[in-house]
Design a protein around this motif. Structure first.
Motif, PDB file in Angstrom:
ATOM      1  N   PRO A 155      28.463  44.980  43.921  1.00  8.28           N
ATOM      2  CA  PRO A 155      28.672  45.322  45.334  1.00  8.28           C
ATOM      3  C   PRO A 155      29.198  46.736  45.535  1.00  8.28           C
ATOM      4  N   GLU A 156      29.720  47.350  44.483  1.00 15.07           N
ATOM      5  CA  GLU A 156      30.207  48.737  44.596  1.00 15.07           C
ATOM      6  C   GLU A 156      29.068  49.737  44.483  1.00 15.07           C
ATOM      7  N   ALA A 157      27.857  49.245  44.139  1.00 13.56           N
ATOM      8  CA  ALA A 157      26.669  50.105  43.983  1.00 13.56           C
ATOM      9  C   ALA A 157      26.908  51.178  42.916  1.00 13.56           C
ATOM     10  N   SER A 158      26.638  52.442  43.271  1.00 14.23           N
ATOM     11  CA  SER A 158      26.822  53.575  42.339  1.00 14.23           C
ATOM     12  C   SER A 158      26.051  53.400  41.024  1.00 14.23           C
ATOM     13  N   PRO A 159      24.723  53.466  41.066  1.00 14.56           N
ATOM     14  CA  PRO A 159      23.912  53.751  42.253  1.00 14.56           C
ATOM     15  C   PRO A 159      23.478  52.473  42.938  1.00 14.56           C
ATOM     16  N   GLY A 160      22.858  52.651  44.106  1.00 19.65           N
ATOM     17  CA  GLY A 160      22.271  51.510  44.781  1.00 19.65           C
ATOM     18  C   GLY A 160      22.683  51.371  46.226  1.00 19.65           C
ATOM     19  N   PRO A 161      22.110  50.372  46.885  1.00 19.77           N
ATOM     20  CA  PRO A 161      22.387  50.133  48.306  1.00 19.77           C
ATOM     21  C   PRO A 161      23.763  49.516  48.512  1.00 19.77           C
ATOM     22  N   HIS A 162      24.211  49.534  49.758  1.00 21.04           N
ATOM     23  CA  HIS A 162      25.553  49.053  50.085  1.00 21.04           C
ATOM     24  C   HIS A 162      25.528  47.722  50.846  1.00 21.04           C
ATOM     25  N   ASP A 163      24.434  46.982  50.724  1.00 18.75           N
ATOM     26  CA  ASP A 163      24.306  45.712  51.430  1.00 18.75           C
ATOM     27  C   ASP A 163      25.437  44.738  51.089  1.00 18.75           C
ATOM     28  N   SER A 164      25.962  44.831  49.874  1.00 16.38           N
ATOM     29  CA  SER A 164      26.906  43.830  49.374  1.00 16.38           C
ATOM     30  C   SER A 164      28.356  44.269  49.403  1.00 16.38           C
ATOM     31  N   SER A 165      28.642  45.400  50.019  1.00 13.66           N
ATOM     32  CA  SER A 165      30.029  45.890  50.018  1.00 13.66           C
ATOM     33  C   SER A 165      30.968  44.960  50.780  1.00 13.66           C
ATOM     34  N   TYR A 166      30.399  44.084  51.606  1.00 13.02           N
ATOM     35  CA  TYR A 166      31.225  43.123  52.342  1.00 13.02           C
ATOM     36  C   TYR A 166      32.013  42.201  51.416  1.00 13.02           C
ATOM     37  N   LEU A 167      31.589  42.089  50.163  1.00 11.68           N
ATOM     38  CA  LEU A 167      32.285  41.214  49.226  1.00 11.68           C
ATOM     39  C   LEU A 167      33.703  41.697  48.952  1.00 11.68           C
ATOM     40  N   PHE A 168      33.908  43.005  48.994  1.00  8.42           N
ATOM     41  CA  PHE A 168      35.271  43.529  48.852  1.00  8.42           C
ATOM     42  C   PHE A 168      36.113  43.143  50.074  1.00  8.42           C
ATOM     43  N   ASP A 169      35.490  43.170  51.258  1.00  5.92           N
ATOM     44  CA  ASP A 169      36.192  42.735  52.470  1.00  5.92           C
ATOM     45  C   ASP A 169      36.533  41.255  52.375  1.00  5.92           C
ATOM     46  N   GLN A 170      35.629  40.479  51.798  1.00  7.03           N
ATOM     47  CA  GLN A 170      35.878  39.042  51.629  1.00  7.03           C
ATOM     48  C   GLN A 170      37.072  38.812  50.707  1.00  7.03           C
ATOM     49  N   PHE A 171      37.174  39.615  49.648  1.00  4.15           N
ATOM     50  CA  PHE A 171      38.302  39.512  48.733  1.00  4.15           C
ATOM     51  C   PHE A 171      39.612  39.815  49.453  1.00  4.15           C
ATOM     52  N   ILE A 172      39.618  40.856  50.275  1.00  2.25           N
ATOM     53  CA  ILE A 172      40.819  41.218  51.032  1.00  2.25           C
ATOM     54  C   ILE A 172      41.154  40.123  52.045  1.00  2.25           C
TER      55      ILE A 172
END
Length: 369
Positions: free
Chosen positions: A344-361
């Motif tokens: 979900p952190e990408a690097s490289p790649g799309p950011h579609d899954s970055s919400y998973l970090f929000d879910q963790f918080i």
């Protein structure tokens, strides 16, 4: 403009197949499991990703090196791939904010590279015959000698590599005044994971892979994180025990890739070595909880056995890979724990899954109330 007098080089596979190409000018031999990445950009992040340790990378993008290297775009303290196979290697670059050429960067790290290879034929061969060990040779070592050395090289299955890339000493990332404290177990962690957590008001203490649970707990964290990393998860018995103790502590736990596999193994769910693995930045995943699709960045050669997961009464399948139906995410019903098999952190790649970090918080916030 930089010009190199390219000399002949070879890529020898474990089954005896040989692909010919050219050396980019760095002499030597290097061994590793052959893996291919289908990403069209982000080669620097790929080459510095600790999850690729022990692997010879085949890039399917035709041009490598054309935008140089930027010192702010590394995912670890240096190159982690064992070697590189590519079609066209560019010694010159045009990106204004590049700090140096990829050739100069590789030269500092002594990375052996073979270019001018028919990478389409090579990837097609690997797809048909499975991932296997190989050797790149650019120094003229006789083929028979290479075959003998390659035969003695251990397979990736059963190979523990997290200890090769994990930090040797604990360190901190983010602001000490942040709202949340995270104990992160470094199995080969990518820097952008730490950036994502720090950007969400977290202060992270990163621990070596073999750190006992009591030391992780001594940081008084609000949540725990198990990182990505290379190699087979099965030999990491100590880490699996730490995962069990974290779950018993009943604070939020988030795992990515190797960390995801560790959580499975800690609960009696098996893992297996994939025929080829998933490596690229356009892998389709469906979130079974929301019904939404995600385009994801993936890099793994092992996966969780779906049948074991389906039969476990305390686990729920949350994400599935749409190409082959493999487990892409899971969560526990009785614990504040979830994990995914992608990045979900990408690097490289799309950011579609970055919400998973929000879910963790969100899980951390809920647990503190």
């Amino acid at each position: 403009m930089k010009y190199i007098n390219k000399t002949q080089a070879v890529l020898l596979l474990k089954d005896g197949t040989i692909f010919y190409g050219k050396s980019i000018g760095i002499s030597g031999t290097t061994f590793g499991e052959i893996a291919f990445n289908t990403g069209t950009t982000g080669y620097q992040e790929i080459f510095t990703d600790p999850s690729y340790f022990g692997q010879i990378m085949v890039t399917t993008n035709a041009h490598i090196g054309n935008y140089g290297v930027n010192s702010n775009e590394v995912e670890s303290d240096g190159v982690k791939i064992a070697g590189l196979v590519c079609k066209n290697f560019s010694f010159n670059y045009s990106r204004p904010d590049a700090t140096e050429s990829l050739y100069d960067y590789f030269s500092k790290h002594g990375l052996v590279v073979i270019s001018d290879v028919d990478t389409r034929a090579l990837v097609s061969y690997i797809r048909d015959n499975g991932a296997m060990n190989g050797v790149i040779c650019t120094d003229g070592t006789p083929i028979e000698e290479l075959k003998d050395k390659l035969a003695a090289m251990p397979d990736m299955k059963g190979l523990e590599l997290a200890s090769k890339v994990s930090t040797k000493a604990s360190y901190y990332f983010g602001s000490e005044d942040a709202s949340y404290r995270i104990s992160a177990l470094d199995l080969g962690i990518k820097t952008n994971i730490l950036r994502n957590l720090a950007n969400r008001d977290c202060y992270i203490k990163v621990f070596p892979f073999d750190t006992p649970f009591e030391e992780l707990k001594s940081f008084n964290p609000d949540g725990y994180f198990l990182s990505n990393g290379p190699g087979d998860p099965d030999p990491l018995h100590g880490v699996q025990e730490v995962a069990r103790q974290i779950l018993n502590d009943n604070k939020p736990l988030f795992g990515i890739c190797l960390g995801h596999q560790i959580i499975a193994l800690a609960n009696g769910i098996s893992t297996y070595k994939m025929f080829n693995g998933h490596r690229g930045i356009n892998h389709p995943v469906k979130n079974l909880v929301t019904g939404k699709g995600e385009i994801t960045s993936q890099n793994h050669g092992f996966a969780v056995v779906r049948e074991d997961l389906d039969q476990h009464p305390d686990f729920e399948l949350t994400h599935v890979h749409l190409n082959d139906g493999t487990v892409a995410g899971m969560r526990m019903k009785s614990k504040n724990c979830f994990s995914v098999q992608y990045h979900p952190e990408a690097s490289p790649g799309p950011h579609d899954s970055s919400y998973l970090f929000d879910q963790f918080i969100a899980n951390i916030k809920a647990s503190k109330n």
